[in-house]
Design an enzyme around this catalytic site. Structure first.
Site, mmCIF file in Angstrom:
data_model
loop_
_atom_site.group_PDB
_atom_site.id
_atom_site.type_symbol
_atom_site.label_atom_id
_atom_site.label_comp_id
_atom_site.label_asym_id
_atom_site.label_seq_id
_atom_site.Cartn_x
_atom_site.Cartn_y
_atom_site.Cartn_z
ATOM 1 N NE ARG A 46 20.311 -3.413 11.568
ATOM 2 C CZ ARG A 46 20.297 -2.116 11.267
ATOM 3 N NH1 ARG A 46 20.480 -1.227 12.214
ATOM 4 N NH2 ARG A 46 20.075 -1.707 10.031
ATOM 5 C CE LYS A 136 9.356 -13.718 17.417
ATOM 6 N NZ LYS A 136 10.429 -13.225 18.299
ATOM 7 C CD GLU A 177 7.338 -14.808 21.175
ATOM 8 O OE1 GLU A 177 7.742 -14.691 20.012
ATOM 9 O OE2 GLU A 177 7.966 -14.415 22.150
ATOM 10 C CE LYS A 219 10.064 -17.043 21.501
ATOM 11 N NZ LYS A 219 11.236 -16.785 20.669
HETATM 12 P P1 13P Z 1 13.821 -13.373 24.577
HETATM 13 O O1 13P Z 1 14.213 -14.786 24.925
HETATM 14 O O2 13P Z 1 14.952 -12.393 24.645
HETATM 15 O O3 13P Z 1 12.598 -12.929 25.326
HETATM 16 O O4 13P Z 1 13.434 -13.360 23.046
HETATM 17 C C1 13P Z 1 12.620 -14.357 22.575
HETATM 18 C C2 13P Z 1 11.802 -13.843 21.488
HETATM 19 O O5 13P Z 1 11.904 -14.286 20.381
HETATM 20 C C3 13P Z 1 10.811 -12.786 21.784
HETATM 21 O O6 13P Z 1 9.927 -12.689 20.711
#
Ligand code: 13P
Length: 340
Positions: A46, A136, A177, A219
């Site tokens: 990772r 986030k 998000e 988001k």
């Molecule tokens: P994806 O663009 O792969 O959906 O990932 C964005 C993301 O941060 C999901 O939380």
């Protein structure tokens, strides 16, 4: 709360047609993607993969911010430089994922609630001291038979708003998000209805929790037909539906909306972001940007395959997808560009 800094950071995250790179896959998600390609699921691999990403030369030309996972923000690249310093030196604002995952919601079969509020204030203070400037939190909304429920939408919206308020208190710009998943047979119209309802509920809660809208980024998903829906609309129709939905639910004070890719292919995600900007750029109160994970990383991950010998080729692919998405923000992306 330092309103000025929050507003400046939020603006920087969507400025100059750049977008955000999501590289904050949790252990289960990152390991799942590695397992599919036969890459060992260890801390070392990772770390090596994240080093590949952050040392991609010139990434800062297209990427404004990078969202890290807790493990990554504490790691160093091979030469001993902290990962977060490599990012900041590349002109990219470091961010951090702070929810601890979407869990089954008690009493609501098939629905999820994101956790992570307990102890969040202290974690945010630590991340800010480490150099993170935004955070986030992802909430997951599933479309299915009689779901999502109001109970699930409200619980997630309230958590998002509590998280956002705590972030702003600490000087971190919250990326809020709420993701309506693409999985299922539902139509684009159904996705529109659910996304509108979710966004309205989220913004009600953000008002209620006194979140500074000018100091956050939304988001969210594009308005899309389910992956298994027999009718798959054109990029132009998706752009219209997405912007019409956002216009109904997102206050003009929000500086930017960064779409997630959510499992769309890299090419489709760019084509749809491009269509949104071709049709609406400069006509809307917010910047329409990207915060893609898979749609930037997936081609590079497949090339890398866990082998040192493939790092340079993988970095080229990563650089290229980032460049494509900046072009899409300008409305200048094309299928021909994708193939280059
Ligand atoms: P994806 O663009 O792969 O959906 O990932 C964005 C993301 O941060 C999901 O939380």
């Amino acid at each position: 709360m330092n309103t000025k800094i929050l507003m400046e950071t939020a603006k920087s995250l969507v400025a100059n047609n750049k977008g955000i790179l999501a590289m904050d896959e949790s252990f289960p998600t990152c390991n799942k993607r590695f397992a599919k390609l036969g890459i060992p699921q260890t801390e070392d691999f990772r770390r090596a993969y994240r080093e590949l990403i952050v040392t991609t030369h010139g990434l800062g030309e297209f990427i404004s911010g990078a969202i890290l996972f807790d493990e990554t923000i504490r790691q160093k690249i091979k030469d001993g430089t902290p990962m977060i310093k490599v990012i900041a030196d590349a002109g990219i604002i470091p961010g951090i994922k702070v929810d601890t995952g979407a869990k089954e919601m008690a009493g609501y079969p098939g629905e999820k609630i994101s956790e992570g509020l307990d102890g969040l204030r202290d974690r945010l203070i630590e991340y800010h001291q480490m150099g993170a400037r935004f955070a986030k939190w992802r909430a997951v909304i599933v479309i299915g038979d009689r779901i999502p429920t109001q109970g699930c939408i409200e619980a997630n919206a309230q958590s998002l708003a509590r998280y956002a308020a705590l972030c702003q208190e600490t000087g971190l710009v919250p990326i809020v998000e709420p993701e309506v998943l693409m999985d299922g047979e539902h139509t684009m119209e159904r996705c529109f209805e659910v996304t509108e309802e979710v966004l309205r509920t989220v913004f009600n809660q953000l008002y209620m929790q006194r979140v500074l809208l000018e100091g956050m980024i939304l988001k969210c998903n594009m308005v899309l037909p389910g992956l298994a829906c027999p009718i798959q609309e054109s990029a132009d129709d998706i752009a219209d539906a997405t912007v019409n939905c956002l216009l109904r639910a997102v206050p003009a004070a929000v500086p930017g909306i960064a779409f997630l890719s959510g499992g769309q292919s890299a090419e489709l995600a760019s084509a749809r972001l491009n269509a949104v900007n071709v049709r609406f750029k400069s006509k809307l109160p917010w910047e329409l940007s990207f915060s893609f994970g898979r749609a930037i990383q997936q081609p590079a991950l497949e090339i890398w395959h866990g082998e040192d010998a493939n790092v340079t080729e993988a970095q080229k692919a990563l650089y290229h997808r980032a460049k494509c998405n900046q072009a899409a923000r300008r409305g200048e992306y094309s299928a021909a560009m994708a193939r280059k």
